[in-house]
Design a protein around this motif. Structure first.
Motif, PDB file in Angstrom:
ATOM      1  N   ARG A  34     -11.379  24.526 -15.045  1.00  0.00           N
ATOM      2  CA  ARG A  34     -12.693  23.982 -15.548  1.00  0.00           C
ATOM      3  C   ARG A  34     -12.704  22.379 -15.757  1.00  0.00           C
ATOM      4  O   ARG A  34     -13.633  21.679 -15.163  1.00  0.00           O
ATOM      5  N   SER A  35     -11.622  21.972 -16.596  1.00  0.00           N
ATOM      6  CA  SER A  35     -11.614  20.515 -16.786  1.00  0.00           C
ATOM      7  C   SER A  35     -11.290  19.687 -15.457  1.00  0.00           C
ATOM      8  O   SER A  35     -11.496  18.655 -15.208  1.00  0.00           O
ATOM      9  N   LYS A  36     -10.364  20.259 -14.403  1.00  0.00           N
ATOM     10  CA  LYS A  36      -9.728  19.779 -13.364  1.00  0.00           C
ATOM     11  C   LYS A  36     -11.058  19.455 -12.345  1.00  0.00           C
ATOM     12  O   LYS A  36     -11.240  18.217 -12.148  1.00  0.00           O
ATOM     13  N   TYR A  37     -11.862  20.399 -12.152  1.00  0.00           N
ATOM     14  CA  TYR A  37     -12.950  20.183 -11.271  1.00  0.00           C
ATOM     15  C   TYR A  37     -14.198  19.409 -11.653  1.00  0.00           C
ATOM     16  O   TYR A  37     -14.936  18.646 -11.099  1.00  0.00           O
ATOM     17  N   ASN A  38     -14.149  19.642 -13.406  1.00  0.00           N
ATOM     18  CA  ASN A  38     -15.169  18.684 -13.815  1.00  0.00           C
ATOM     19  C   ASN A  38     -15.041  17.141 -13.922  1.00  0.00           C
ATOM     20  O   ASN A  38     -15.609  16.548 -13.476  1.00  0.00           O
ATOM     21  N   PHE A  39     -13.670  16.915 -13.907  1.00  0.00           N
ATOM     22  CA  PHE A  39     -13.101  15.545 -13.866  1.00  0.00           C
ATOM     23  C   PHE A  39     -13.294  14.965 -12.325  1.00  0.00           C
ATOM     24  O   PHE A  39     -13.821  13.961 -12.216  1.00  0.00           O
ATOM     25  N   ILE A  40     -12.846  15.834 -11.655  1.00  0.00           N
ATOM     26  CA  ILE A  40     -13.040  15.310  -9.980  1.00  0.00           C
ATOM     27  C   ILE A  40     -14.411  15.118  -9.715  1.00  0.00           C
ATOM     28  O   ILE A  40     -14.816  14.153  -8.849  1.00  0.00           O
ATOM     29  N   PHE A  41     -15.532  15.871  -9.937  1.00  0.00           N
ATOM     30  CA  PHE A  41     -16.771  16.034  -9.804  1.00  0.00           C
ATOM     31  C   PHE A  41     -17.250  14.641 -10.508  1.00  0.00           C
ATOM     32  O   PHE A  41     -18.067  14.028  -9.844  1.00  0.00           O
ATOM     33  N   LYS A  42     -17.174  14.512 -11.591  1.00  0.00           N
ATOM     34  CA  LYS A  42     -17.589  13.337 -12.535  1.00  0.00           C
ATOM     35  C   LYS A  42     -17.276  11.974 -11.953  1.00  0.00           C
ATOM     36  O   LYS A  42     -17.831  11.094 -11.637  1.00  0.00           O
ATOM     37  N   LYS A  43     -15.778  12.042 -11.415  1.00  0.00           N
ATOM     38  CA  LYS A  43     -15.418  10.977 -10.753  1.00  0.00           C
ATOM     39  C   LYS A  43     -16.038  10.570  -9.476  1.00  0.00           C
ATOM     40  O   LYS A  43     -16.162   9.437  -9.111  1.00  0.00           O
ATOM     41  N   LYS A  44     -16.295  11.504  -8.786  1.00  0.00           N
ATOM     42  CA  LYS A  44     -16.997  11.599  -7.434  1.00  0.00           C
ATOM     43  C   LYS A  44     -18.418  10.941  -7.638  1.00  0.00           C
ATOM     44  O   LYS A  44     -19.043  10.280  -6.776  1.00  0.00           O
ATOM     45  N   ILE A  45     -19.082  11.374  -8.689  1.00  0.00           N
ATOM     46  CA  ILE A  45     -20.430  10.885  -9.053  1.00  0.00           C
ATOM     47  C   ILE A  45     -20.224   9.209  -9.343  1.00  0.00           C
ATOM     48  O   ILE A  45     -21.231   8.610  -8.683  1.00  0.00           O
ATOM     49  N   LEU A  46     -19.381   9.069  -9.913  1.00  0.00           N
ATOM     50  CA  LEU A  46     -19.104   7.565 -10.291  1.00  0.00           C
ATOM     51  C   LEU A  46     -18.984   6.695  -9.045  1.00  0.00           C
ATOM     52  O   LEU A  46     -19.518   5.498  -8.899  1.00  0.00           O
TER      53      LEU A  46
ATOM     54  N   VAL B   7     -27.861  15.588  -1.706  1.00  0.00           N
ATOM     55  CA  VAL B   7     -26.360  15.460  -1.411  1.00  0.00           C
ATOM     56  C   VAL B   7     -25.674  15.855  -2.727  1.00  0.00           C
ATOM     57  O   VAL B   7     -24.766  16.547  -2.781  1.00  0.00           O
ATOM     58  N   LEU B   8     -26.100  15.104  -3.825  1.00  0.00           N
ATOM     59  CA  LEU B   8     -25.666  15.433  -5.289  1.00  0.00           C
ATOM     60  C   LEU B   8     -25.861  16.698  -5.637  1.00  0.00           C
ATOM     61  O   LEU B   8     -24.820  17.322  -5.956  1.00  0.00           O
ATOM     62  N   ASN B   9     -26.908  17.501  -5.255  1.00  0.00           N
ATOM     63  CA  ASN B   9     -27.322  18.732  -5.641  1.00  0.00           C
ATOM     64  C   ASN B   9     -26.352  19.621  -5.040  1.00  0.00           C
ATOM     65  O   ASN B   9     -25.638  20.666  -5.493  1.00  0.00           O
ATOM     66  N   VAL B  10     -26.065  19.327  -3.641  1.00  0.00           N
ATOM     67  CA  VAL B  10     -25.246  20.328  -2.842  1.00  0.00           C
ATOM     68  C   VAL B  10     -23.816  20.341  -3.203  1.00  0.00           C
ATOM     69  O   VAL B  10     -22.934  21.126  -3.508  1.00  0.00           O
ATOM     70  N   VAL B  11     -23.202  18.984  -3.620  1.00  0.00           N
ATOM     71  CA  VAL B  11     -21.977  18.554  -4.214  1.00  0.00           C
ATOM     72  C   VAL B  11     -21.833  19.690  -5.509  1.00  0.00           C
ATOM     73  O   VAL B  11     -20.635  20.039  -5.602  1.00  0.00           O
ATOM     74  N   THR B  12     -22.813  19.341  -6.405  1.00  0.00           N
ATOM     75  CA  THR B  12     -22.302  20.013  -7.673  1.00  0.00           C
ATOM     76  C   THR B  12     -22.330  21.429  -7.445  1.00  0.00           C
ATOM     77  O   THR B  12     -21.578  22.014  -7.877  1.00  0.00           O
ATOM     78  N   LEU B  13     -23.321  22.160  -6.640  1.00  0.00           N
ATOM     79  CA  LEU B  13     -23.213  23.514  -6.677  1.00  0.00           C
ATOM     80  C   LEU B  13     -21.882  23.949  -5.553  1.00  0.00           C
ATOM     81  O   LEU B  13     -21.250  25.180  -5.713  1.00  0.00           O
ATOM     82  N   TYR B  14     -21.554  23.283  -4.595  1.00  0.00           N
ATOM     83  CA  TYR B  14     -20.335  23.424  -3.798  1.00  0.00           C
ATOM     84  C   TYR B  14     -19.222  23.348  -4.747  1.00  0.00           C
ATOM     85  O   TYR B  14     -18.079  24.251  -4.614  1.00  0.00           O
ATOM     86  N   THR B  15     -19.095  22.323  -5.740  1.00  0.00           N
ATOM     87  CA  THR B  15     -18.123  22.376  -6.703  1.00  0.00           C
ATOM     88  C   THR B  15     -17.983  23.536  -7.655  1.00  0.00           C
ATOM     89  O   THR B  15     -17.014  24.070  -7.985  1.00  0.00           O
ATOM     90  N   ASN B  16     -19.173  24.032  -7.960  1.00  0.00           N
ATOM     91  CA  ASN B  16     -19.279  25.186  -8.728  1.00  0.00           C
ATOM     92  C   ASN B  16     -18.807  26.457  -7.965  1.00  0.00           C
ATOM     93  O   ASN B  16     -18.182  27.387  -8.668  1.00  0.00           O
TER      94      ASN B  16
END
Length: 476
Positions: free
Chosen positions: A454-466, A136-145
């Motif tokens: 870049r910073s927008k999606y990076n923050f969204i993804f990192k917050k989702k990880i937390l 799930v984490l891998n797919v979410v990362t790639l989906y976000t990319n």
């Protein structure tokens, strides 16, 4: 002529519509990846293997029951299993047996092995969940990319279109003699640069889509488009600090639960191996019977009367022969067949078996030592798993903080660059700004928007990880 053009337009547009790719949501991508992932399938069968071990450990509490039988063809001198006497003739023999055994005590090995199997099944289930979480984490990362590269690609297309429109205006001004040809050449170079940038962004987008397909285990030729969700930043505040997230993750993450269960399993395995030092007590039962063709003859039994025998059994002192009375027999069956012999020759026994280990080549000692080592390794694995989890959370929290600050800074930068570009564009259109200065302003705005994306999606993804480490589902 107009009809022909209309037909051509229809013929060209129909295949395009037919080939329009399905738009995949994040949930659909995750579901396909979970269904196709080989690691998850391997983890599933690992669970089934431990379930089989658990079933076997349950069955160890039950008695063993075995039946046996045999047929023997004897030629010449052989032992009659019924009378236990030797006969000198060809014969047939049948034997059958039924034996049972029940372990009464073996140093609590059965109980500890059963509890160990229970922990192994639970640990394997948590390992399966861990494998699913990784997918799930891998797919979410790639989906976000993919989403991130899609927005960069759209920005690059917008910049190319803007520079192309500007080139058209410059050409008209050059033709009118308002600008020199050098301005047109500089703008053409800028258009070429923007076109190259758009191609690079398109390549990055295609690569990210390919990586997502590979994670989903679907062919690269699969026509795929990603549904772009409406991602909005509600706030840039992280509700929990890294330590609070870590404490929550210790209670929810399957890898931690699995490591603890494996340590408990290793401890129970140690207890089971130490049980081999203790005596073993078992209860056994046996029932057997046999048949011999030598005994297969007419059957007689006394009829209750007696008569004087025909053969003397001795003589008296007066040299008179002595005869004995013998019971008169009556035939009750013409033969002594298999069923009757097997019924009459049944033998039964019950016994208690006590085995006291004294010396077995140090095998028990070696097994106990290996079990101690496995327990120590399991305890190390718990600490290692906890440290890995803590480091991952601390890294994600630090990245989220950095992304939050970067987004706030990029947002200010975009607003400033948009205003600067608007003013420079007005000055350029009235001839108060050179082409080079205008291009620099346009490029600065593009870079600012790219940094913001870049910073927008990076923050969204990192917050989702937390959020994920706190046991919350990842949803867009």
């Amino acid at each position: 002529m107009r009809r022909v053009v209309l037909i051509l337009i229809v013929l060209i547009s129909v295949p395009a519509l037919a080939q329009e790719a399905k738009k995949w949501t994040l949930k659909e991508c995750v579901d396909i990846a979970l269904e196709n992932n080989l690691r998850i399938k391997r983890s599933f069968y690992n669970v089934e293997s431990f379930r089989a071990n658990l079933l076997q450990s349950k069955g160890s509490f039950l008695p063993t029951l075995n039946a046996g039988g045999g047929f023997t063809k004897n030629y010449g001198r052989a032992l009659n299993p019924v009378t236990n006497q030797f006969v000198n003739r060809n014969s047939d023999a049948i034997n059958s047996s039924l034996n049972a055994s029940l372990t009464l005590f073996n140093g609590l090995r059965l109980q500890n092995t059963f509890r160990q199997s229970q922990r192994d099944v639970l640990a394997a289930n948590h390992d399966l969940q861990k494998a699913k979480n990784d997918v799930v984490l891998n797919v979410v990362t790639l989906y976000t990319n993919v989403i991130f590269n899609q927005e960069l690609f759209e920005n690059a297309k917008y910049q190319l279109n803007s520079s192309q429109q500007q080139l058209d205006r410059i050409k008209k001004q050059v033709e009118a003699g308002a600008l020199s040809i050098s301005n047109q050449l500089n703008q053409e170079a800028q258009v070429a640069t923007n076109e190259l940038n758009m191609i690079n962004q398109e390549n990055a987008l295609l690569l990210s889509v390919l990586q997502l397909k590979q994670a989903m285990q679907v062919p690269a030729t699969e026509n795929m488009q990603i549904e772009i969700p409406d991602l909005q930043l509600e706030d840039l505040v992280l509700e929990q600090n890294a330590e609070a997230v870590y404490k929550i993750a210790l209670e929810s993450m399957p890898e931690i639960k699995s490591a603890v269960l494996k340590m408990e399993s290793a401890n129970l395995a140690l207890k089971a191996n130490r049980g081999s030092y203790l005596p073993r007590l078992s209860l056994t039962g046996l029932a057997s019977s046999n048949y011999s063709s030598v005994s297969n003859a007419a059957r007689y039994q006394p009829d209750g009367t007696f008569s004087v025998g025909t053969s003397p059994i001795g003589v008296t002192a007066g040299n008179q022969q002595v005869y004995a009375y013998q019971a008169n027999l009556v035939q009750i069956a013409p033969e002594y067949g298999q069923a009757d012999q097997l019924k009459d020759n049944v033998f039964k026994s019950v016994s208690l078996q006590l085995s006291i280990p004294i010396l077995n080549g140090l095998a028990t000692r070696a097994n106990v030592q290996r079990a101690i080592i496995s327990k120590e390794i399991a305890e190390i694995s718990i600490t290692e798993t906890q440290n890995t989890l803590r480091q991952s959370i601390e890294t994600a929290f630090n990245d989220a903080q950095a992304a939050s600050r970067s987004y706030a800074s990029a947002l200010k930068q975009v607003k400033a660059q948009e205003e600067a570009y608007r003013m420079n564009k007005q000055r350029f259109e009235v001839g108060a700004l050179s082409v080079i200065e205008y291009q620099v302003s346009e490029n600065d705005l593009f870079r600012a928007k790219s940094d913001l994306t870049r910073s927008k999606y990076n923050f969204i993804f990192k917050k989702k990880i937390l959020d994920f480490y706190q046991g919350k589902p990842i949803e867009f």
